[in-house]
Enzyme design. Structure first.
Site, PDB file in Angstrom:
ATOM      1  N   SER A   1     -40.475  45.805  64.989  1.00  0.00           N
ATOM      2  CA  SER A   1     -39.910  45.907  66.542  1.00  0.00           C
ATOM      3  C   SER A   1     -39.142  44.350  66.855  1.00  0.00           C
ATOM      4  O   SER A   1     -39.209  43.470  65.868  1.00  0.00           O
ATOM      5  CB  SER A   1     -41.206  45.744  67.288  1.00  0.00           C
TER       6      SER A   1
ATOM      7  N   TYR B   1     -50.076  43.532  69.171  1.00  0.00           N
ATOM      8  CA  TYR B   1     -48.652  44.330  69.039  1.00  0.00           C
ATOM      9  C   TYR B   1     -47.661  43.491  68.173  1.00  0.00           C
ATOM     10  O   TYR B   1     -47.244  43.888  67.061  1.00  0.00           O
ATOM     11  CB  TYR B   1     -47.981  44.928  70.135  1.00  0.00           C
TER      12      TYR B   1
END
Length: 285
Positions: A156, A170
């Site tokens: 990401s 995350y």
């Protein structure tokens, strides 16, 4: 005309929705047999049916697996090899972004552990068993096939820069995916096994939209995007296709950013209208 993945076999996790679904469709269109792995078997079955309708000359097989459990990941790889005779591409894409993921003070340990088990351990298991399978790939020069393969791990943009909305577990899991991918790429480069991370920017997928569940949260993301819009899952699928294909044969250990310019931005041009994605991507024929 042969597709970019003609005669190849691919395994995609999180294949029932979002980036995984779009990648599964695209890989099949480019000639790959695809094992569609998802913890939601109903979604995997629907995806397989859709692919067979659009690409009847390839195999699309659904498989239920929880990537946080090594035995289930190992079983998915074994099934791909059994059905397709080899394994050329593994896209470790499955992941979660839990709504209760927050900052260091508010994130509960159970949320941290759940996120790490899926987002990090799941990628580790996927890499481990993909490498074992790819080492056994037979060579077929007549089809342009060789030993080795391509492993793509979804990371990401938050693995590279901080997120405006707190999501500690995350972010930490995706940073670890980057580091792990780079190391494995160096270890296995001489075996012809390439490993790269795909770093999406904010996408209009159920995963992110469920997390950014208020207009305020959405605007906090959009204000940082030079293109002024969320990306589309198919735009990431196109990037994954490039990394899966032989067109990227000299690329390994990279952090491939597909983020609308976000990671290069200091400030954005506020007030300018956002351009929509190409119509051919949003409404394919």
């Amino acid at each position: 005309m042969p597709g970019r993945l003609q005669h190849k076999a691919a395994l995609i996790t999180g294949a029932g929705s979002g980036i995984g679904l779009e990648s599964s469709i695209l890989f099949a269109q480019e000639g790959a047999n695809v094992l569609l792995v998802d913890v939601n078997f109903d979604n995997a079955q629907k995806a397989a049916k859709l692919i067979q309708e659009r690409s009847p000359n390839v195999k699309a097989i659904p498989f239920k697996a929880d990537v946080s459990k090594e035995a289930e990941v190992e079983a998915s790889v074994a099934l791909a090899v059994k059905e397709f005779g080899r394994l050329d591409v593994v896209f470790n894409n499955a992941g979660i972004m839990h709504p209760a993921d927050d900052n260091a003070l508010n994130t509960e340990e159970r949320i941290w552990d759940l996120t790490m088990n899926i987002n990090l351990k799941g990628v580790w298991w996927g890499c481990k068993h993909a490498i074992k399978a790819m080492r056994e790939n037979p060579t077929d020069a007549s089809k342009g096939l060789h030993t080795g393969g391509s492993i793509i791990n979804t990371a990401s943009f938050v693995a590279i820069m901080g997120a405006a909305t707190p999501q500690l577990a995350y972010t930490a899991s995706k940073g670890a995916v980057l580091a792990m991918t780079r190391e494995l790429a160096m270890v296995h480069a001489r075996e012809g096994i390439r490993l790269n991370s795909l770093c999406p920017g904010p996408l209009k997928t159920p995963l992110l939209m469920d997390f950014l569940n208020t207009d305020e949260k959405k605007q906090r993301r959009l204000v940082h995007l030079p293109m002024g819009r969320f990306g589309e899952a198919v735009e990431l699928a196109n990037a994954a296709l490039f990394l899966a294909s032989d067109e990227s044969s000299y690329i390994t250990g990279t952090d491939f950013k597909v983020d609308g310019g976000l990671s290069s931005a200091y400030v954005t041009a506020l007030g300018e209208p956002a351009l929509p994605p190409p119509a051919s991507l949003v409404n394919p024929a």
